[in-house]
Design a protein around this motif. Structure first.
Motif, short mmCIF file in Angstrom:
data_model
loop_
_atom_site.label_atom_id
_atom_site.label_comp_id
_atom_site.label_asym_id
_atom_site.label_seq_id
_atom_site.Cartn_x
_atom_site.Cartn_y
_atom_site.Cartn_z
N LEU A 78 0.99 -1.12 -0.02
CA LEU A 78 0.02 0.13 0.11
C LEU A 78 0.86 1.30 0.17
CD1 LEU A 78 -3.00 -0.78 2.53
CD2 LEU A 78 -2.70 -1.24 0.00
N GLY A 79 1.82 1.19 0.80
CA GLY A 79 2.76 2.46 0.99
C GLY A 79 3.36 2.77 -0.45
N LEU A 81 2.45 1.87 -3.41
CA LEU A 81 1.64 2.33 -4.46
C LEU A 81 1.22 4.00 -4.20
CD1 LEU A 81 -1.08 -0.52 -4.81
CD2 LEU A 81 0.65 -0.08 -6.36
N LEU A 82 1.11 4.11 -2.79
CA LEU A 82 0.69 5.42 -2.54
C LEU A 82 1.84 6.53 -3.14
CD1 LEU A 82 -1.01 7.47 -1.01
CD2 LEU A 82 0.11 6.99 1.01
N LEU A 84 3.82 5.88 -5.47
CA LEU A 84 3.95 6.10 -6.89
C LEU A 84 2.83 7.07 -7.04
CD1 LEU A 84 4.61 2.29 -7.75
CD2 LEU A 84 6.07 4.41 -8.42
N GLY A 85 1.67 6.79 -6.60
CA GLY A 85 0.56 7.63 -6.98
C GLY A 85 0.70 9.24 -6.56
N GLU A 87 3.58 10.80 -6.25
CA GLU A 87 4.62 11.38 -7.23
C GLU A 87 4.28 11.65 -8.67
OE1 GLU A 87 7.85 12.70 -6.40
OE2 GLU A 87 6.78 12.54 -4.37
N LEU A 140 2.58 2.14 6.91
CA LEU A 140 2.55 2.51 5.26
C LEU A 140 2.87 3.97 5.02
CD1 LEU A 140 -0.38 4.11 4.16
CD2 LEU A 140 -1.31 2.49 4.52
N PRO B 8 -2.71 8.36 -11.44
CA PRO B 8 -2.03 8.47 -10.00
C PRO B 8 -3.06 7.94 -8.72
CG PRO B 8 -2.00 10.48 -11.42
CD PRO B 8 -2.33 9.28 -12.15
N LEU B 11 -3.68 4.43 -7.96
CA LEU B 11 -2.32 4.05 -7.35
C LEU B 11 -2.45 4.30 -5.57
CD1 LEU B 11 0.46 4.83 -9.76
CD2 LEU B 11 -0.17 2.56 -9.18
N ALA B 12 -2.85 5.74 -5.63
CA ALA B 12 -2.97 5.98 -4.17
C ALA B 12 -4.31 5.44 -3.64
CB ALA B 12 -3.13 7.57 -4.00
N ALA B 15 -4.31 2.82 -0.39
CA ALA B 15 -3.79 3.13 1.04
C ALA B 15 -4.75 4.37 1.45
CB ALA B 15 -2.37 3.87 0.90
#
Lengths: 259, 289
Positions: A78-79, A81-82, A84-85, A87, A140, B8, B11-12, B15
């Motif tokens: 989860l961390g 992916l977060l 990546l999202g 950035e 995370l 994006p 992806l987030a 979480a």
């Protein structure tokens, strides 16, 4: 120039002494045959032996391992992916930044009572699973911040090159992006693991009343509440050894970044 | 950046969902609890009122708040006083050594909080190491009772949070433009004046970050007062703990928690404001230089 370094060295010696001496005393005492801080009666590993014979401690160690491994796996995925999202966003989102930052600064006692209230309102039976769910929250956030630091130095033109050469987004991720952030992902996972192994307050509130879900820090707390027991010195030495190894490894993997 | 036009937000999402479900909703829930009252048998009576917040202001509890605040403030102040010279010394070390020194300064912070606190029980108790050392040095009076005092609690807090303060101050000091210091020296200021007029003001944001961190974590702490204060020193953290685990007055405990969170948010905003101002000053100063 040489002389101007002397005050700095004195300060550092004093501060490192303050940080490390109390802990060094514990390590030393764990090998003291008498187990007392007052008299040194000889080198012995008998307190380590006593740990192995202590069913409660072994059970707690098992629980700690289950919680830490599970929380690390979930929070690393989860961390990352977060990170990546976050950035990949064209513009920073204030809300997203705040949500990802909050678990690192919220007082743990508040999060602990909030989770206890939440789970009991939903009639969720407390146990190892509720500890795992709770640990993922702060784990995370730390994984995310480690991975993001790495992504900041990531050269996105390589990704564009890969896409221009016809690779799919999926292939590009696994062949280009992931290998380049992998040291940070593993470093983040090791950090999450250490945090989980050492976490006490949130575990204490989300473990429930049963003895079945006691973790090592909870066990240590009940042992040191009313004074000194020599077994704790041995246990403390082992736990610090594990943490320090994980952190050194994490730092080494991610060595381009400062801690 | 065509690469992660790969959505994006998607992806987030996992979480964020996790944090919303298990952090934001639970915190909102206790915020809600704070406005209700304790039922006769320990449950919650859904009777909307502000009694819990009035109770926080009751002299008994306000007293605990003030004392915790004083202890937390002392701990923060001492931690800054110790951390500043240490961070400064690290920035003056050889560039190749700095990351190593910093790593070992921060390492204890990631290790077990309980164990680090327990080490002080071993050092400070009446049969402990410090008393033994004193006896060895020829002191023959009653052993000193250092454990279970306010001093022990403050020592424990400073010890545990010091690494973070060193890190926070180091990170502002290391970003400081060395040309500013040279400029000040060239213009005839001595080392002390340069430090007081240039280095110190420009590193205040790190000092603030470290101080706020120690203050927040100390005031909400219940482990250190329980272990090193022998339960005699109630802090806000202990109060919250008691409401949830022994007094069974969740709404009041929730109100106390909310006061803690509010305090935290206010302090963090203040600190962000200071940081923004400080970085503005650095930019201005760099432009001048």
């Amino acid at each position: 120039m040489r002389n101007s370094r002397i005050p700095g060295r004195l300060v550092l010696t004093a501060v490192f002494g303050f940080l490390y001496l109390p802990v060094a005393v514990l390590v030393l005492l764990s090998f003291n045959e008498s187990g007392l801080p007052t008299t040194w009666t000889g080198f012995s590993t008998k307190w380590y032996g006593a740990l192995l014979g202590n069913g409660k401690i072994l059970g707690a160690a098992g629980n700690t391992l289950v919680v830490a491994v599970a929380a690390t796996i979930v929070s690393t995925i989860l961390g990352t992916l977060l990170a990546l999202g976050m950035e990949a966003r064209a513009r920073k989102s204030g809300t997203l930044e705040a949500i990802a930052f909050a678990p690192m600064v919220i007082p743990d006692i508040v999060l602990a009572v909030a989770l206890l209230s939440f789970f009991s309102k939903l009639n969720v039976t407390l146990g190892l699973h509720t500890i795992i769910i709770s640990h993922v929250i702060f784990d995370l956030a730390f994984v995310c911040s480690v991975v993001r630091a790495r992504l900041k130095n990531f050269d996105y033109s390589v990704v564009e090159a890969s896409r221009d050469l016809g690779a799919s987004g999926w292939t590009t991720f696994w062949r280009i992006t992931f290998p380049s952030i992998m040291p940070a992902v593993i470093a983040g996972a090791l950090l999450a693991f250490t945090l989980s192994v050492d976490e006490f307050i949130i575990s204490f509130f989300t473990a429930g009343a049963g003895r079945g879900s006691t973790t090592l820090p909870m066990q240590i707390y009940s042992m040191i509440r009313f004074g000194i027991t020599p077994e704790v010195n041995a246990l403390a030495t082992l736990i610090m050894g594990v943490s320090a190894t994980a952190l050194l490894l994490s730092q080494w993997l991610n060595r381009e970044q400062l801690p | 950046m065509s690469y992660n036009a790969a959505r994006p937000n998607l992806l987030a999402a996992p979480a964020v969902l996790w944090l919303v479900a298990f952090m934001i909703v639970p915190c909102a829930l206790i915020l809600l609890f704070a406005f209700f009252e304790r039922g006769v048998f320990g449950g919650i009576d859904y009777n909307l009122n502000l009694d819990n917040f009035r109770r926080v202001a009751d002299p008994l509890y306000a007293g605990i708040f003030l004392r915790s605040a004083r202890i937390a403030l002392t701990a923060a102040g001492l931690a800054i006083l110790i951390a500043y010279p240490a961070a400064y010394a690290i920035t003056r070390a050889l560039p190749t050594r700095q990351p190593i020194l910093l790593f070992f300064a921060v390492l204890p912070f990631w290790s077990n909080y309980l164990i680090r606190t327990y080490a002080w029980i071993v050092l400070l108790n009446r049969e402990g190491l410090v008393n033994n050392l004193l006896r060895g040095l020829g002191y023959h009076g009653e052993p000193l009772s250092m454990l279970y005092t306010e001093g022990a609690v403050i020592t424990g807090l400073v010890y545990n949070y010091l690494p973070f303060v060193i890190l926070a101050i180091y990170s502002t000091l290391s970003k400081l433009n060395p040309e500013l210091i040279e400029a000040s020296r060239d213009l005839g200021a001595g080392p002390v004046r340069t430090f007081l007029r240039v280095t110190l003001p420009l590193s205040l944001s790190g000092v603030a970050a470290g101080g706020v961190f120690v203050f927040i974590l100390s005031i909400g702490n219940f482990v250190t007062p329980a272990l090193l204060g022998g339960g005699r020193f109630q802090m806000v953290g202990n109060l919250v703990y008691d409401q949830f685990l022994s007094a069974n007055d969740w709404p009041f405990g929730a109100a106390l928690g909310m006061v803690l969170i509010t305090l935290m948010i206010v302090l963090l905003m203040l600190q962000a404001h200071m940081t923004a101002r400080a970085s503005g000053e650095t930019r201005g100063a760099s432009a001048d230089a």
